[in-house]
Design a protein around this motif. Sequence first.
Motif, short mmCIF file in Angstrom:
data_model
loop_
_atom_site.label_atom_id
_atom_site.label_comp_id
_atom_site.label_asym_id
_atom_site.label_seq_id
_atom_site.Cartn_x
_atom_site.Cartn_y
_atom_site.Cartn_z
N ASP A 156 0.86 -1.18 0.00
CA ASP A 156 0.00 0.00 0.00
C ASP A 156 0.90 1.24 0.00
O ASP A 156 1.66 1.46 0.95
N ARG A 165 -3.34 0.56 9.47
CA ARG A 165 -4.40 -0.13 8.72
C ARG A 165 -4.33 -1.62 9.04
O ARG A 165 -3.30 -2.12 9.48
N PRO A 166 -5.43 -2.34 8.80
CA PRO A 166 -5.39 -3.79 9.00
C PRO A 166 -4.50 -4.45 7.95
O PRO A 166 -4.45 -4.03 6.79
N ASP A 168 -3.53 -7.06 5.17
CA ASP A 168 -4.37 -7.69 4.14
C ASP A 168 -3.48 -8.31 3.07
O ASP A 168 -3.10 -7.64 2.11
N ASP A 169 -3.17 -9.60 3.21
CA ASP A 169 -2.28 -10.23 2.23
C ASP A 169 -3.02 -10.72 0.99
O ASP A 169 -2.40 -11.29 0.09
N GLN A 170 -4.32 -10.50 0.94
CA GLN A 170 -5.04 -10.77 -0.31
C GLN A 170 -4.94 -9.58 -1.26
O GLN A 170 -5.30 -9.70 -2.43
N THR A 171 -4.45 -8.47 -0.75
CA THR A 171 -4.29 -7.26 -1.56
C THR A 171 -2.83 -6.87 -1.72
O THR A 171 -2.41 -6.50 -2.83
N ASP A 175 2.33 -7.70 3.08
CA ASP A 175 1.52 -8.06 4.24
C ASP A 175 1.58 -9.57 4.51
O ASP A 175 1.45 -10.01 5.67
N HIS A 176 1.80 -10.36 3.47
CA HIS A 176 1.89 -11.81 3.63
C HIS A 176 3.08 -12.20 4.51
O HIS A 176 3.04 -13.22 5.20
#
Length: 228
Positions: A156, A165-166, A168-171, A175-176
């Motif tokens: 991001d 922010r939360p 989110d490893d789908q985005t 984050d993964h």
Amino acid sequence: MSLKQLQARLRRIAEVQMAQDPAHDIAHLDRVWVNAHRIARDENSEDPNRANLRVLIAGAYLHDLVNLPKDHPARETASRLSAEKSEPILRDLGYTAEEITAAQHVIEAHSFSAGLPANSLEALILRDADRLDALGAVGIARTFMVAGTIDRPLCDADDPFAANRPLDDQTWSIDHWHLKLLKLPGDMATDKGRKIARKRARLMLAYLRQLAKEMDTELPDHWADLLQ
């Protein structure tokens, strides 16, 4: 058949039958076998026959026979399908019924997404060996190869390391690392696997700190806290 001959046969079979992608190719299988053999030597240091290397090498080269993309809705079934597909291959290679059952469990239980318990030493070793390939320099490269395959951005731009922010490893690819990869050292089942994983995870954390510098920001403490 010697272990070296068996490796050559299994390797050729995987080259033909496995659907390869940049992060799940023959080189990945070779690395998993190197990792598994290294851990097995440590586990077998007092009892040379504790881990069955025939079962272990079968798991190393056949665990991704059915290779579904990370974002495939049936991803969690891939290890079970790989185990099923391995049965005639192993039978043709002269594996006993007992060895085939053991190898199929190793294959099915290796998967993170399947969430199955590993109920043998060989399954624990193979799981550690496969997860080690998601860490360190190779793990960094594989993260971004997978991200490119499924069109997932690096991070991001407004909040690269999820300070406010939360996760989110789908985005976001990075984050993964927080949600899964940097937690892997604590989930390793073998002492050798854990030692290697911690070293590789520290390299990844150093990479993140450098990445933060180049983005003119700071890496929040909650990333480093994962390795405490």
